[in-house]
Enzyme design. Structure first.
Site, short mmCIF file in Angstrom:
data_model
loop_
_atom_site.label_atom_id
_atom_site.label_comp_id
_atom_site.label_asym_id
_atom_site.label_seq_id
_atom_site.Cartn_x
_atom_site.Cartn_y
_atom_site.Cartn_z
N SER A 6 6.94 43.47 -15.01
CA SER A 6 6.34 42.19 -14.61
C SER A 6 6.75 41.11 -15.59
O SER A 6 6.93 41.39 -16.79
CB SER A 6 4.81 42.29 -14.58
N TYR A 13 -2.91 44.22 -18.82
CA TYR A 13 -1.78 44.32 -17.88
C TYR A 13 -0.48 43.93 -18.57
O TYR A 13 0.54 44.63 -18.46
CB TYR A 13 -2.04 43.43 -16.67
#
Length: 267
Positions: free
Chosen positions: A129, A142
């Site tokens: 990501s 995350y």
């Protein structure tokens, strides 16, 4: 000979789009899910696999090898989101998150490497990501899990160079998927000192996902990488400003960049 592709988390979102696109291009595609029976109408087979369970990982890989005799491409796509003030996220949830986003992909890589080494070829694509390149407020866990997978790939590439096994990272920005509905949200409580900034940031994050790019963009990027003779270490796929934010982090002083993040999230 058509290449055999295994996509973890291939039942929905980005994984599903990648699988359908590659199948249209003539690849032999298998996806995975913890509950494959729910996807009987999938355009490609969905095998049972829970990245948090090494036994199901091993069983899935052996089943695929028995059926096809080889695995040419592994796409480590399975992952989950998590939001909340780091102080308020239960430690058990943090560990569970890393089990899926970091230790899970690591287990799948370990499971496919012997077969790839025996066939003297293979490509492993880790879906990370853009959030993994920076510590984002209320998405810190995350960011940490995806950043860890990015660094793991850098090391693994060097260790695998003598076996003709390639590995790369693909970091997507915001895409229109169901990741927001499936992630762990630390609750916004009246007693929390983070109530207002976290609540506002949560709304902003959900808006970004809802207005994100079509996952087909990721599918086309993956297809191009598979057909690249020597894949790069890192790829970024998303809006220009999301990708440019990584460039800015490398050129701006740390505190200036931090201020940009604060202003972006209106904190």
């Amino acid at each position: 000979m058509s290449k055999v592709v295994l996509i973890t988390g291939g039942s929905s979102g980005i994984g599903k789009s990648i699988g359908e696109f590659l199948k249209e291009k003539g690849y032999i595609v298998y996806g995975t899910s913890r509950s494959p029976e729910r996807y009987s109408k999938s355009k490609f087979p969905i095998l049972k696999l829970d990245v948090r369970d090494p036994l199901t990982v091993s069983a899935c890989v052996q089943l695929l090898l028995k059926a096809e005799g080889r695995i040419d491409v592994l796409i480590n796509n399975a992952g989950v989101g998590i939001t909340g003030p780091i102080e308020e996220i239960p430690t058990a949830e943090i560990k569970s998150h890393f089990d899926t986003n970091f230790f899970g992909p690591l287990e799948v890589i370990k499971a496919v490497l012997p077969a790839m080494r025996a066939q003297q070829s293979g490509l492993i694509i880790n879906i990370t990501s853009i959030a993994g390149y920076m510590g984002l407020p209320y998405r810190g866990i995350y960011s940490a899990s995806k950043g860890a997978l990015e660094l793991l790939t850098e090391a693994y590439r060097i260790e695998l160079k003598d076996f003709n096994i390639k590995m790369t990272n693909v970091a997507p920005g915001d895409f229109a998927t169901n990741i927001a509905s499936g992630r762990f949200h630390a609750p916004v409580t009246n007693e929390s000192p983070y109530k207002i900034p976290y609540g506002n940031t949560l709304k902003l994050m959900d808006e970004h996902v809802d207005s994100g790019k079509d996952p087909l963009v990721m599918a086309k990027a993956i297809y191009k990488i598979i057909n690249t003779k020597s894949p790069k270490i890192h790829y970024k796929v998303g809006e220009f400003m999301q990708k440019f934010s990584i460039v800015l982090k490398h050129v701006l002083p740390d505190r200036v960049y931090e201020k940009l993040i604060i202003n972006h999230y209106k904190l």
